[in-house]
Design an enzyme around this catalytic site. Structure first.
Site, PDB file in Angstrom:
ATOM      1  N   ARG A   1     -10.959 -10.756   1.290  1.00 12.36           N
ATOM      2  CA  ARG A   1     -11.859 -11.739   0.684  1.00 12.36           C
ATOM      3  C   ARG A   1     -11.285 -13.156   0.795  1.00 12.36           C
ATOM      4  O   ARG A   1     -12.018 -14.144   0.858  1.00 12.36           O
ATOM      5  CB  ARG A   1     -12.153 -11.357  -0.778  1.00 12.36           C
ATOM      6  CG  ARG A   1     -10.952 -11.311  -1.664  1.00 12.36           C
ATOM      7  CD  ARG A   1     -11.176 -10.539  -2.958  1.00 12.36           C
ATOM      8  NE  ARG A   1     -11.217  -9.095  -2.742  1.00 12.36           N
ATOM      9  CZ  ARG A   1     -11.438  -8.195  -3.704  1.00 12.36           C
ATOM     10  NH1 ARG A   1     -11.629  -8.574  -4.950  1.00 12.36           N
ATOM     11  NH2 ARG A   1     -11.448  -6.916  -3.427  1.00 12.36           N
TER      12      ARG A   1
ATOM     13  N   LYS B   1       0.848  -1.207   0.000  1.00 14.20           N
ATOM     14  CA  LYS B   1       0.000   0.000   0.000  1.00 14.20           C
ATOM     15  C   LYS B   1       0.880   1.251   0.000  1.00 14.20           C
ATOM     16  O   LYS B   1       1.915   1.279   0.651  1.00 14.20           O
ATOM     17  CB  LYS B   1      -0.880   0.027   1.262  1.00 14.20           C
ATOM     18  CG  LYS B   1      -2.126  -0.796   1.148  1.00 14.20           C
ATOM     19  CD  LYS B   1      -3.037  -0.559   2.342  1.00 14.20           C
ATOM     20  CE  LYS B   1      -4.264  -1.449   2.262  1.00 14.20           C
ATOM     21  NZ  LYS B   1      -5.150  -1.161   1.146  1.00 14.20           N
TER      22      LYS B   1
HETATM   23  N1  BES Z   1      -8.327  -3.166   3.742  1.00 17.62           N
HETATM   24  C1  BES Z   1      -8.510  -2.727   2.421  1.00 17.62           C
HETATM   25  C2  BES Z   1      -9.767  -1.895   2.220  1.00 17.62           C
HETATM   26  C3  BES Z   1      -9.880  -0.605   3.013  1.00 17.62           C
HETATM   27  C4  BES Z   1      -9.720   0.602   2.381  1.00 17.62           C
HETATM   28  C5  BES Z   1     -10.232  -0.623   4.340  1.00 17.62           C
HETATM   29  C6  BES Z   1      -9.860   1.777   3.081  1.00 17.62           C
HETATM   30  C7  BES Z   1     -10.389   0.568   5.050  1.00 17.62           C
HETATM   31  C8  BES Z   1     -10.209   1.768   4.411  1.00 17.62           C
HETATM   32  C9  BES Z   1      -8.563  -3.906   1.463  1.00 17.62           C
HETATM   33  O1  BES Z   1      -7.877  -5.036   1.871  1.00 17.62           O
HETATM   34  C10 BES Z   1      -7.958  -3.477   0.169  1.00 17.62           C
HETATM   35  O2  BES Z   1      -6.822  -3.135   0.181  1.00 17.62           O
HETATM   36  N2  BES Z   1      -8.748  -3.502  -0.883  1.00 17.62           N
HETATM   37  C11 BES Z   1      -8.269  -3.120  -2.163  1.00 17.62           C
HETATM   38  C12 BES Z   1      -8.777  -4.129  -3.169  1.00 17.62           C
HETATM   39  C13 BES Z   1      -8.195  -3.969  -4.527  1.00 17.62           C
HETATM   40  C14 BES Z   1      -6.736  -4.350  -4.536  1.00 17.62           C
HETATM   41  C15 BES Z   1      -8.957  -4.859  -5.450  1.00 17.62           C
HETATM   42  C16 BES Z   1      -8.830  -1.734  -2.474  1.00 17.62           C
HETATM   43  O3  BES Z   1      -9.958  -1.461  -2.119  1.00 17.62           O
HETATM   44  O4  BES Z   1      -8.089  -0.927  -3.027  1.00 17.62           O
HETATM   45 ZN    ZN Z   2      -5.815  -4.972   1.344  1.00 25.01          ZN
END
Ligand code: BES
Ligand code: ZN
Ligand code: ZN
Length: 466
Positions: free
Chosen positions: A316, A242
């Site tokens: 997921r 991230k």
């Molecule tokens: N934990 C994140 C989602 C999230 C975003 C939680 C903001 C709280 C605040 C999740 O695991 C994630 O990173 N999702 C990605 C998915 C993508 C790679 C398909 C996303 O939403 O960018």
């Molecule tokens: Zn994530």
């Protein structure tokens, strides 16, 4: 937790008084509009007036928020004891409970790391002729669940690791005979073939855990509702790391499991005549040489294989194994999962509602209704065959990122991935709480800065049907 009581006369000289909006207000420079707050002094008394608008539009939500905001004002005034004068309003629902809940929730602040602790509200009494001890107990028990969830989410990710979540579950279960706790360690996760949970957690010195809390409050009933939480104790994104700006709040990525633990804690105190199974899929998604690889294919507990297109779509994966394990070993009559699953839901709904995805209209209706009752609002989002098809793999059964163009329907495709692990049309709902679990704006009403504890009150309202 602040002490909560109902008394016939005020215990404190700081008094919260609710004021309705009328054509002629009796208080100088105060109209009684919703959200209006004003502090007046009369002799030794500090009176915090708070507006609740017109009688006909006054409901539990208005009272809960007004009560919470008044408590915040009292905190600013460094008061430690506050009396709330019962407005004796018949709102739809239960006005006493709403006022007490708002007050108690707003008395929580995350002050662990402050060297100089601010003064906190220690005691709240509701001045009322009507005292319902059962309601008082209910409010306290539910708020205890909410506070547990908030504490777990706010705590440092170095402390709140998968083992810590597991030991918290164990502690809850050991408090009453109706609850039991099963914990799968990393070895058992591996041996039993929960390949997705294993993959996500394998790079961390804090190994993964699958935790099942079983509450049997009604031995004669076959009904058994399962609540399952995403428990990523820190989401680094894995090898798809991230970026700065997205990573700082990722200790909140276990908010789904915190909501499950908070709910189970409240159930352990309330002991209702129902059966509930709480499951948490806990892992730290770390980066390192042991991390799972983008492009590799991993086998889930269900047997379905998954191509990892992005290691940051990890929630997921752990949920899929938790859902399959729960279905196989605990035969739930329905499943509700809660997860900070996608950034896309934050784009869609902000921090104002959580996304609801479901294969069942009746379950959806009841959850939407509970969300209205507790003001933990839900909004139903689409989930259909196109989303499910977009998650089908080429070299594997499924992929963890959709084939749709980038940033298209990200929350629905994430939900569709989960849907693929639900067996035989079992009623299932998924709550994407990524926008509502962690409040990065200022505190407002019953919602504090950072961990909100979203989901606990909603689930209890749904499970207890009140
Ligand atoms: N934990 C994140 C989602 C999230 C975003 C939680 C903001 C709280 C605040 C999740 O695991 C994630 O990173 N999702 C990605 C998915 C993508 C790679 C398909 C996303 O939403 O960018
Ligand atoms: Zn994530
Ligand atoms: Zn995540």
């Amino acid at each position: 937790m602040a002490k909560l009581s109902i008394s016939k006369s005020a215990k404190s000289d700081t008094k919260i008084t609710f004021v309705q909006e009328k054509s002629k207000s009796l208080i100088k420079d105060f109209e009684g509009k919703i959200g209006e707050i004003s502090v007046h002094y009369k002799g030794n008394d500090t009176i915090i007036y708070c507006g609740i608008g017109e009688k006909k539009s006054c409901n539990d939500e208005v009272l809960r928020t007004a009560s919470a905001n008044a408590i915040r004002r009292a905190t600013e005034l460094k008061r430690e004891k506050v009396s709330i004068i019962d407005p004796k309003i018949k709102s739809k629902g239960n006005s006493q409970r709403a006022i007490l809940t708002g007050a108690l929730l707003a008395a929580y602040n995350f002050t662990t790391h402050l060297s100089e602790k601010p003064k906190e509200i220690k005691a709240i009494d509701l001045v009322s002729e009507i005292s319902k001890p059962a309601d008082l107990k209910k409010v306290k028990s539910i708020c205890e669940g909410v506070f547990l969830a908030r504490d777990l989410i706010n705590g440092n990710a170095h402390d709140i690791h998968p083992q810590f979540l597991a030991s918290t579950a164990k502690k809850i279960a050991s408090s009453i005979p109706e609850m039991s706790c099963t914990i799968l360690t990393e070895k058992e996760i591996d041996k039993k073939g929960l390949g997705l949970l294993k993959a996500v957690g394998q790079a961390s010195k804090f190994p993964p855990r699958l935790v099942i809390l079983k509450y049997t409050g009604d031995k004669n009933s076959k009904e058994n509702k399962a609540i399952i939480g995403k428990g990523i104790t820190f989401d680094s994104g894995g090898l798809n790391l991230k970026p700065t700006g997205s990573i700082e709040s990722m200790r909140c990525d276990m908010s789904g499991s915190a909501a499950v633990l908070g709910t189970m804690k409240a159930l352990s105190l309330l002991k209702p005549k129902i059966n509930v199974t709480g499951v948490i899929a806990a892992a730290h998604s770390a980066i390192g040489s042991d991390a799972f690889f983008p492009g590799d294919v991993y086998k889930s507990y269900s047997g379905k294989t998954v191509e990892i297109r992005n290691t940051d779509a990890e929630g997921r994966l752990v949920l899929a194994d938790a859902i399959s394990y729960c279905q196989k070993h605990f035969s739930p009559s329905e499943i509700i999962d809660l997860a900070t699953l996608t950034g896309a839901i934050v784009i869609s709904l902000g921090d104002l509602s959580a996304g609801l995805f479901s294969n069942n209209d009746n379950l959806s209706k009841n959850l939407l209704n509970s969300g209205e009752n507790t003001a933990e609002k839900l909004w139903r989002m689409p989930l259909n065959k196109s989303h499910i098809d977009a998650m089908k793999g080429d070299i594997s059964d499924l992929r963890n990122l959709s084939k749709l163009p980038p940033r298209h329907a990200g929350s629905s495709t994430a939900a569709a991935f989960l849907n693929s692990f639900i067996e035989d049309e079992l009623p299932w709902a998924h709550l994407d709480i990524a926008g509502t679990a962690f409040n990065e704006r200022d505190a407002r009403g019953e919602i504090p800065k950072y961990a909100t504890g979203f989901g606990v009150r909603l689930l209890i309202n749904y499970l207890l049907k009140s």
